[in-house]
Motif scaffolding. Sequence first.
Motif, mmCIF file in Angstrom:
data_model
loop_
_atom_site.group_PDB
_atom_site.id
_atom_site.type_symbol
_atom_site.label_atom_id
_atom_site.label_comp_id
_atom_site.label_asym_id
_atom_site.label_seq_id
_atom_site.Cartn_x
_atom_site.Cartn_y
_atom_site.Cartn_z
ATOM 1 N N GLN A 215 19.663 -1.310 66.972
ATOM 2 C CA GLN A 215 20.044 -0.963 66.041
ATOM 3 C C GLN A 215 21.287 -0.359 65.506
ATOM 4 O O GLN A 215 21.013 1.028 66.028
ATOM 5 N N VAL A 216 22.116 -0.271 66.136
ATOM 6 C CA VAL A 216 23.557 0.133 66.489
ATOM 7 C C VAL A 216 23.594 1.235 65.364
ATOM 8 O O VAL A 216 24.611 0.488 64.296
ATOM 9 N N CYS B 251 8.695 16.033 61.238
ATOM 10 C CA CYS B 251 8.175 15.204 59.827
ATOM 11 C C CYS B 251 8.612 13.628 59.652
ATOM 12 O O CYS B 251 7.958 12.923 58.211
ATOM 13 N N ASN B 252 9.264 12.391 59.902
ATOM 14 C CA ASN B 252 8.910 11.587 59.175
ATOM 15 C C ASN B 252 9.327 10.860 61.182
ATOM 16 O O ASN B 252 9.870 10.550 61.558
ATOM 17 N N ASN C 14 13.956 7.826 67.499
ATOM 18 C CA ASN C 14 14.532 8.833 68.787
ATOM 19 C C ASN C 14 15.925 9.453 67.120
ATOM 20 O O ASN C 14 17.030 9.676 68.012
ATOM 21 N N LEU C 15 15.866 9.510 66.004
ATOM 22 C CA LEU C 15 16.908 9.473 65.438
ATOM 23 C C LEU C 15 16.881 11.302 64.972
ATOM 24 O O LEU C 15 15.752 11.885 63.821
#
Length: 632
Positions: free
Chosen positions: A61-62, A286-287, A294-295
């Motif tokens: 998902q770029v 927290c998500n 890795n966002l």
Amino acid sequence: MSNPKKSVRRSDAPPTWVLATGVLLMLVAFAACGVLSWSHIQETPVAGCGGGAELGGSAAQVSGSGCDRAKESVWSTLPIIGWPTAHIGMAWFAALAQCWTVGRGRLVGPARILGLLGGLGSLFLIGVMLAEGYLCRWCAIAHGANLAFLALALVKGGRKGPHIPAVLLGMSLTFGGLTFLLILAELFLSPKIEDVVPESEFKVRPQATDVQSIDPRNVGSLGLVRSTPLQGRWRLGPENAPIRLVMFTDPQCPDCKRVHGELEAILAERDDISVEVKFFLFCKDCNERAAQQNLNLHPNACWGATVSELAGEYGGPEAFHKMLGWLFSVDGKFTSPQALQPGFAKAGVAGYANDILGAIGNGVLPPDKKSVLEADAREGVDLGLFYTPMAFLNGQEVKDVLRPGALGRAIRTLSATDPQPSASAGDFPSTALGRLVSDWQEGPRPQLRPDLAAITFGVANATPAVVIGDMAEDGFRRDVPKLLQAADAGQIRLQIRLLPTNQAVNPASGFPQLQKWSWGGQAAIRIGQLRQDGDVEGAKQLFRELLSSVNPPASLQRFVQTRPDLLGREESSVLAEVSNTHNQWAALKRFGVRGLPVLVLDGRLATRTQIKMSDGTPADGLSEILKIMGGS
């Protein structure tokens, strides 16, 4: 007798090549800003910036291109009025070119100072790109041309020029005139919802005023509407209100900041609205979904949200909202306890500052706050959230909330229906599955040109379905078998338009060049050769075999061994067909398409067909859409 002033001005005039080079550099900067401005006007991804591919499979998902990131940044528009920086750049470079031309290669009088200020602006925006880690090609071209022009003007340009007032007047008129034309373009060329969705198509999603009539004991069986109400925290306004807003937000999100400003203006004028808040934070702390992918786009967001929650605990809902508003004013960033003091003062909790700082001072999120924020994130995922802010009015999502002024328009539209006061406990939103379905039902209806290279399955009079994609890509291999099964059952007429991501076959491809998808290009060539030979059934059979194979590259190799005659043939005609299909895909960018596969089902664009829920299970929108198509 000669005029000494004219003599000075003539001797100060730079060579013709200096004048011409300066004009050329300004035209380059003007054109680069024009590309960005057109993207703003059309509300589409920025063209010609590379990347920006979103693939429907789980493998990638770029994110959007560097130009799209620049367009979405807080620096892309002027505060409050939202006027795009690219529009200012177009008008500025046109005015500078006019001044340079009339001044015969000189920046005269105040124009020289203004030019230097413009150069500092370019250096600042280049620094923003470097600090945030992206490259906007068109921005870099515009800023580079601007800096090169200033260097030329300072080193080779003249300092004295004729009729300084006239030059500056012309510069001002050029800037104002082009700005006026851009205002007209925004008014008349920006796509309206009617451009992509006829009003008659708004017939599926329940109206906000209908939500209270839904029996919560039955909606769960529908799968499209949630069986539990949507309620936030820290309510402002009456408990029973005609208009009830629940907002998922993020203190480091630029769009959230803008919408928060719109909301503050609305609340200053109305007293019939209740506002409740939840958080969806693009922060790994927290998500869980952000951590899995890795966002960490907003690394301070969890801490900012925690500070707001603590302010609310000590000072109530008003303190929570004031603290959140202050965080938006500093883009959600603070680097020390002292930096939070103005926020505490604004929220009226300065007396509790030591308690709040003590709760976060050890560098670990308080467990109870982390648990609340993680629960918010899971709920957002299960509602189909993939951007912030996400706003719900009386349980129904405001889907165009990212458009400036959309929240206010939605509130006025809802208010006109004279909704009765109620509590948010009676508001039942769509599930993620329901959102996928309504996105399709309310989606744009692109007019696809005929594609002679397509292969078709199903009966002629069935509901049409078109897929554009690479058969090696994960999303294609996930969705197309379901569509093929429906075509075989006579439910739809399926048209496949193969678009390889492999640049060896599709040179215009801006998609990631993954090795595991490379065979899709050769598959498109072999299927195209069979079809061009008139062996349409053979082309369909090869397509089916490759789609169902557990090892498609090996299956393709075995096929080629049985047809060695295909290897030595000219492939240019098939490659031309691929190029044509790519152009069709590119034309869909005005509808927000950036990735593959593209599904147009019963004439409507299905932008997403599956969402991974917070528990890891998929919400299968395609199967639900096929049920609806079969019943239509």
